[in-house]
Design an enzyme around this catalytic site. Structure first.
Site, PDB file in Angstrom:
ATOM      1  N   ARG A   1      -6.426   9.780 -19.580  1.00  0.00           N
ATOM      2  CA  ARG A   1      -5.443  11.066 -19.850  1.00  0.00           C
ATOM      3  C   ARG A   1      -4.415  10.207 -20.841  1.00  0.00           C
ATOM      4  O   ARG A   1      -4.271  10.222 -21.352  1.00  0.00           O
ATOM      5  CB  ARG A   1      -5.300  11.856 -19.409  1.00  0.00           C
ATOM      6  CG  ARG A   1      -6.333  12.404 -19.196  1.00  0.00           C
ATOM      7  CD  ARG A   1      -6.187  14.218 -18.047  1.00  0.00           C
ATOM      8  NE  ARG A   1      -7.473  15.091 -18.472  1.00  0.00           N
ATOM      9  CZ  ARG A   1      -7.192  16.035 -17.735  1.00  0.00           C
ATOM     10  NH1 ARG A   1      -6.390  16.299 -16.389  1.00  0.00           N
ATOM     11  NH2 ARG A   1      -9.023  16.733 -17.195  1.00  0.00           N
TER      12      ARG A   1
ATOM     13  N   SER B   1     -10.847  21.272 -23.121  1.00  0.00           N
ATOM     14  CA  SER B   1     -11.111  20.673 -21.836  1.00  0.00           C
ATOM     15  C   SER B   1     -11.394  19.315 -22.492  1.00  0.00           C
ATOM     16  O   SER B   1     -12.017  18.480 -23.548  1.00  0.00           O
ATOM     17  CB  SER B   1     -12.148  21.257 -21.382  1.00  0.00           C
ATOM     18  OG  SER B   1     -12.767  20.343 -20.408  1.00  0.00           O
TER      19      SER B   1
END
Ligand SMILES: Cc1cc2nc3c(=O)[nH]c(=O)nc-3n(C[C@H](O)[C@H](O)[C@H](O)COP(=O)(O)OP(=O)(O)OC[C@H]3O[C@@H](n4cnc5c(N)ncnc54)[C@H](O)[C@@H]3O)c2cc1C
Lengths: 258, 661
Positions: B333, B287
């Site tokens: 990301r 995560s």
């Protein structure tokens, strides 16, 4: 290639084959070779299935989806233990480094009256959905909620509720139990909601309804062997069963259906 | 100019007022009429389950379909890190506007303002609703909800339940759904796969589904059809998606006239466990929340083979902190993934494959340990003791993730840094929808990851759970009324209507075709081949030449597939290979469209990085003059599409180059 020192294994598999719910099944023997210790148990089955397909045979049906130990779909009974020899993991997270070269591994479906076999290693666990539908919820329609921080919950209660809510509904507890009891599954949901203020208004009817549905589905009685807790991949505690028993007793004495 | 075939139906008024006004003026359906209106929902993840529960509570007759054995197993269950909401509980300056702004910027200015603002507005209600259902979010000692940080933001707005947030949210939505099932308001069809949409007089009126146990095809009527069928990351074969995650439902809708929006926008997540061998069947996410406490680094010297713990501090390159001091390890990301690839390509990668970087908790473990020691009034604790205390704190925050890492790699991340590498994770692209979440086929909606709507070219962490639940709990219950209020006179269409008969016959024919090829290669063989083409040529970095060759390779693969695939067993039984075959056939067609879309978009934005379009520092270079549009593709026939453009207008945010420095 991982740091663990990859090795390869040759294995003998005895796998339950059953065409469908209406036919009889039997164990079938297969050999697999060159299995990397870095593979998961299901990846080893992928290799076997690829081999069967290439040989013009039918692959073995088994349930699986997320392959990261959380969806609860995988369900193999490996050498007499649900999810295999390692504590606290699902079959998809069981890696072949837990086995030795030359091992014989027996793989069967979950065995329980309430979980009929669909094909090979896949079983029908819809009974669990019906148990939740009978009371495993808080009756709050969308849009009715007040600000989340208006409900204060002591951290310890929140943590205990979370630990109970971590159940993945895989059914290993039922498969592990000689009576095929679903008490651990049911008590985890009852506990989660009994520990939280949001669950209190319906606490009594919930436990009565869920236990009633559990019995109706044909799950067996609990005789406190503790096998369910020992085999639960998520470490759901027997304390939940104790709590549910208290809740049940209290509710059956005091609940009046209006 | 937007194409005349695309009307986003964005309400008039100022950004802040659009949704409020819409809600108070949208057409309603009276309770008596709701009882005779039927809604089909395909998918039981966060989007599908929340929509089903909410619509059933309102009185609609609902049918829910999922391919797993229980709705609780939808892949939302696997979401780990958390869910965003603009609650400002941490008093750190969060607001609806800031969440809106972060999302638009994080998406690299390729999302629709009005949708994103609505998402931010309802985000707080989601947390309220989930808590009311008994979702056990993490809490502080005072009993209040706890928050953590996620990438691309500078506030703490992420709510979580250890590393199992998706599980807890889905179980909340699932219990609400099961409550409706118990009351008879929802009929559940688990182990069913939707294989076509039925369109009558231009409107979606039902679906064809296959009962996966018996193999029988079924016809189901609905006044509206909602697709909440998740993302299509598995087109790459290896991804963090579940084995069954697929594009089939969305693709059938596409073939029946629903335009596909921005198919090339793929999110490659920076922190996943690296590939360990050819046997690999899926990739596992670690995560993003780990980047709160883990620092990412590689050795400063290329090819340094020392153990990570033997490499001294000043010989480590914390490259994210170096390149992006303002956001450090918490850049979005796409930025983090490209930076990891850059280091590995330049020879600084670690582990035996050299395709990995370190994610190291050592420093923060000691920091937490020191804080705990102070709390417990320990004077002069040993380094060992501090480590132990710190370890407990880290364990409470991320225990399940650390366990998972250890299971998979055989290494203990409490002792040595994790090795991580980017992997396919999420698809921002999906069915094009208007403000009502309706596709270009009237009566057919797309919710959750299956639609293209809110994340532009890059999704921020913890925003997919938010969007799925926003769509299901708080958007569709209103917007569907706009359509169904016009349908109150439509009687249920009999299942022997010619459109149902034809759709079923088409599905049957395709199944027969797959069964009768009796070729020599397994379905997985083709899936892996497709995945390799996609990863190499339409993955983290793309260029025109590679995309062109990918398109012709995929076309060839499609031909081979239809000549040489082997599907064992029978069609009229539980047949997992047949299920896979149908899905892979659809992925092959989709792969071609993704490459086409990537080739069309001559710019870099978010997760779409065209090597030809980058700044001198290697950052993505957008072309706002020519590409500030949603690419919505209309299928003419397999391999032939027409592009429609929805122009993106920024009236509230000044469009700028993204900077996280
Ligand atoms: C490992 C992982 C971790 C993540 N962590 C986070 C996080 O921390 N925070 C965050 O915000 N997001 C996270 N995400 C993203 C997020 O979880 C997903 O985007 C989101 O849950 C998708 O929800 P959904 O309801 O759209 O689809 P899903 O949950 O994927 O559900 C799809 C449903 O559709 C059904 N279905 C599909 N096709 C068919 C068909 N043809 N016929 C019948 N049924 C069909 C399936 O059975 C299923 O019920 C994560 C994703 C992954 C993979």
């Amino acid at each position: 290639m991982s740091g663990s020192g990859e090795k390869t294994l040759n294995l003998t598999l005895k796998v339950w084959r059953q065409k469908n719910g209406n036919t009889k099944g039997n164990l079938e023997t297969h050999k697999v070779s060159g299995i990397s210790t870095d593979m998961s148990f299901l990846e080893m089955f992928d290799v076997l299935n690829e081999k069967l397909i290439n040989e013009g045979k039918e692959p073995i049906a088994f349930d699986h989806d997320c392959r990261e130990g959380i969806c609860g779909m995988c369900s193999m009974y490996i050498n007499g233990r649900p999810h295999g020899p390692k504590q606290g993991v699902t079959t998809c997270q069981l890696h072949m480094r837990s086995f030795k070269d030359g091992d014989t591994i027996t793989v069967e479906p979950w065995r329980s009256v309430a979980f009929p076999v669909i094909k090979d290693l896949a079983v029908d666990r819809s009974a669990f959905d019906r148990i939740i539908a009978s009371g495993g919820f808080v009756s709050v329609n969308t849009g009715n909620a007040k600000d989340a921080n208006n409900i204060l919950i002591p951290k310890d209660d929140a943590d205990d509720a979370f630990n109970a809510a971590a159940c993945i509904g895989c059914g290993a507890c039922v498969a592990a139990c000689k009576n095929g009891s679903a008490m651990l599954f049911v008590s985890a949901k009852v506990s989660q909601l009994a520990l939280l203020p949001q669950g209190l208004p319906e606490a009594k009817s919930r436990v009565l309804n869920m236990v009633g549905q559990m019995d109706e589905e044909g799950f067996g009685n609990c005789t406190n062997t503790g096998a369910c807790e020992a085999e639960c991949p998520k470490g759901i505690s027997l304390e939940n069963i104790a709590r549910m028993n208290r809740e049940y007793l209290k509710s059956s004495l005091t609940y009046v259906k209006k | 100019m937007s194409s005349s075939k695309l009307d986003a139906k964005i309400p008039e008024g100022t950004l802040e007022q659009k949704w409020t006004k819409y809600r108070s003026t949208v057409h309603l359906v009276n309770p008596a009429n709701k009882r005779s209106l039927e809604v089909i929902i395909v998918g039981s993840g966060l989007a599908g389950a929340s929509a089903a529960a909410s619509l059933a509570e309102m009185g609609y007759k609902v049918k829910v379909f999922c391919f797993q054995d229980s709705p609780r197993r939808a892949h939302s269950i696997a979401a780990q890190g958390g869910i965003n909401a603009a609650k400002n509980y941490q008093n750190d300056g969060d607001s609806v506007y800031r969440l809106f702004y972060d999302t638009i910027k994080g998406g690299d200015y390729r999302a629709r303002e009005a949708n994103v603002h609505r998402l931010s507005e309802v985000s707080g209600n989601i947390i309220d609703q989930c808590v009311a259902q008994g979702v056990p979010f993490a809490r502080e000692y005072g009993g209040l909800l706890s928050n953590r940080s996620f990438g691309g933001t500078q506030v703490q707005r992420t709510f979580y339940a250890a590393g199992q947030t998706g599980q807890q949210l889905l179980l909340g939505a699932y219990s609400a759904l099961q409550r409706q099932v118990g009351m008879g308001a929802v009929k559940l069809y688990a182990r069913h796969e939707m294989l076509d949409v039925v369109v009558i007089d231009g409107k979606a009126r039902g679906i064809i589904a296959r009962d996966l146990i018996s193999g029988k095809l079924e016809r189901h009527f609905g006044h509206a059809v909602l697709l909440a069928t998740g993302g299509y990351g598995n087109v790459f074969y290896l991804s963090t998606n579940a084995m069954g995650s697929n594009v089939t439902a969305a693709w059938k809708a596409h073939k029946k006239g629903a335009f596909f929006g921005n198919p090339c926008y793929t999110q490659i997540h920076p922190t996943c466990i690296p590939v360990s061998g050819d046997h690999q069947s899926k990739l596992t996410l670690m995560s993003e929340s780990l980047r709160n406490d883990g620092r990412i680094w590689v050795p400063k010297k290329a090819g340094d083979n020392r153990k990570p713990t033997d490499i001294p501090e000043d010989e480590r390159d914390y490259y994210l902190e170096r390149r992006y001091p303002a956001f450090g390890n918490l850049v979005p990301r796409d930025v983090a993934s490209r930076a990891a690839k850059e280091r590995c390509d330049a020879g600084f990668g670690v582990g035996s494959s050299k395709l990995a970087v370190y994610l190291d908790f050592g420093a923060n473990m000691m920091r937490y340990g020191q804080i705990e020691a102070n709390k417990q009034s320990l004077h002069n604790p040993s380094q060992e003791k501090i480590r132990e205390l710190g370890r407990d704190v880290v364990k409470e925050k991320y225990g399940n993730l650390f366990d998972m890492y250890k299971q998979i790699t055989g290494e203990d991340p409490y002792e040595v840094p994790m090795r991580i590498y980017p992997a396919v994770h999420y698809t921002m692209g999906g069915l094009w929808v208007d403000y009502n979440l309706m596709t270009t086929v009237p009566g057919m909606y797309a919710l959750g990851e299956a639609n293209f709507s809110d994340h532009g070219a890059n999704r921020l962490g913890a925003s997919a759970l938010m969007q799925g639940l926003a769509d299901g709990y708080f958007v569709i219950p209103y917007t569907i009324g706009d359509y169904l209020s016009e349908e109150i006179r439509t009687k249920a269409i009999p299942l022997d209507h010619e459109a149902f008969v034809k759709a079923e016959a088409d599905v049957q024919e395709r199944i027969n075709k797959l069964m009768n090829i009796k070729g020599t290669k397994s379905v997985d063989h083709f899936h892996k081949a497709l995945g390799k083409i996609m990863w190499d040529k339409c993955g983290m970095a793309r260029n025109a030449e590679g995309l062109k060759s990918a398109i012709s390779e995929i076309q060839k693969l499609r031909e081979e597939f239809w000549k040489d695939v082997r599907v064992p067993g029978e069609a009229n039984e539980f047949n997992l290979e047949l299920e896979k075959a149908g899905r892979v056939a659809d992925f092959i067609e989709l792969g071609e469209l993704m490459c086409k879309d990537a080739l069309n978009r001559n710019e870099s934005c978010g997760g779409h990085f065209r090597e030809e379009y980058q700044t001198e520092e290697g950052e993505a270079m957008r072309d706002d003059d020519n590409y500030a549009y949603v690419a919505a593709w209309e299928m003419k026939e397999v391999g032939n599409w027409e592009l429609h453009k929805e122009e993106l207008k920024y009236e509230n945010i000044k469009i700028a180059q993204r900077s996280y420095k």
